[in-house]
Design an enzyme around this catalytic site. Sequence first.
Site, PDB file in Angstrom:
ATOM      1  N   HIS A   1      -6.306  -1.574   8.841  1.00 48.95           N
ATOM      2  CA  HIS A   1      -4.933  -1.323   9.307  1.00 48.95           C
ATOM      3  C   HIS A   1      -4.815   0.034  10.008  1.00 48.95           C
ATOM      4  CE1 HIS A   1      -3.416  -4.740   6.965  1.00 48.95           C
ATOM      5  NE2 HIS A   1      -2.234  -4.535   7.508  1.00 48.95           N
TER       6      HIS A   1
ATOM      7  N   GLU B   1      -8.632  -2.544 -20.273  1.00 45.06           N
ATOM      8  CA  GLU B   1      -9.250  -3.724 -20.900  1.00 45.06           C
ATOM      9  C   GLU B   1     -10.749  -3.511 -21.122  1.00 45.06           C
ATOM     10  OE1 GLU B   1      -7.337  -5.819 -22.054  1.00 45.06           O
ATOM     11  OE2 GLU B   1      -5.709  -6.377 -20.726  1.00 45.06           O
TER      12      GLU B   1
END
Length: 380
Positions: A337, A362
Amino acid sequence: MDFAMSGEQAAIFDLARSFGAEEIAPNARLWEAEGTIPRALWPKLAKLGFGGLYVSEESGGSGLSRLDATLVFEALSMACPSVAAFLSIHNMCAAMLDRYGSADLRARFLPGAVSMEKVLAYCLTEPGSGSDAVALKTRAKRTNEGYALTGTKAFISGGGYADAYVVMARTGSDGPRGISALVIEDGTPGLSFGGLEAKMGWKSQPTRQVQLDAAAVPAANLLGEEGQGFAYAMAGLDGGRLNIAACSLGAAQAAMDMTLAYMSERRAFGQTLDRFQALQFRLADMEIALQAARTFLRQAAWKLDTGAPDATRFCAMAKKLVTETGSRVADQCLQLHGGYGYLADYGIEKIVRDLRVHQILEGTNEIMRVITARDLLAHR
């Protein structure tokens, strides 16, 4: 061996993706700026069955497989990985209540959790014990009525926002067998919260320390058996790792889709960006990486659903691979971009920021390597 989604699974994915596009994506930047997710969103998700994805149907949940659940989180993360990941935490807690809770505990907490009138949060990490979770110091001292909890939990998504907290605390000696799981309700005397953490990403999730100062928890709020809390926590993390991987996958796919659209319109040196072979090769590499990650994730989920003996290793490997792939793809999308990728209006920079933490929570990706190597060497 069938790699295609069933008709029901395709419908689940489409339902989640449509909801995310309509209800979450248009508001994601506002919620990030406000630092919170409106409570009114959760009952809407619950009406779709997403408040108790793998809570049993007998307990009022949807009774879906872990593979089905990854489809939900992948689809919702295309709208906002921060919101999707918060829902994953709630679902992990609800599943623990359903699987290990007494009939009384399930009756008191699961109806509200499944309807998402009550939001659940998970409290394992402490300021001095992250990857070394067994070293936790929060203690649950026996009293005549139950337990008095004292200690501090860190980096808690939903701290000061949730209605109940599943807390891992030490009821016995050092080591994993001395840890139990207890449910403490918001408003309990002795339960307080630190200040709102200023974070790189996941800004819409309110994150605080959870502080416990002789907080009274009735004996009936013990989850399962004393001394089994760490085992429950680790079992819950297998699925949690799949979910967070799915969140990375969905957000990276969204970044890829936005990049393809941008490159078909943006012109440089007399042609659109997607006509440059060098950039086409980068797109091809990203597509290959995403498809490989998706296949590996679904294989790991299938292993967990079928009780494969190597399921924990595959969940760890999938978490490591998919979260790193997701971040790498999102970063490449920002690069493609150009300067516009650095602007909030284009949506890419938020994805880059949100996905970075997936390699930490996690279980860090370093711990995923430890789990993988130990299991591999144990079965050589």
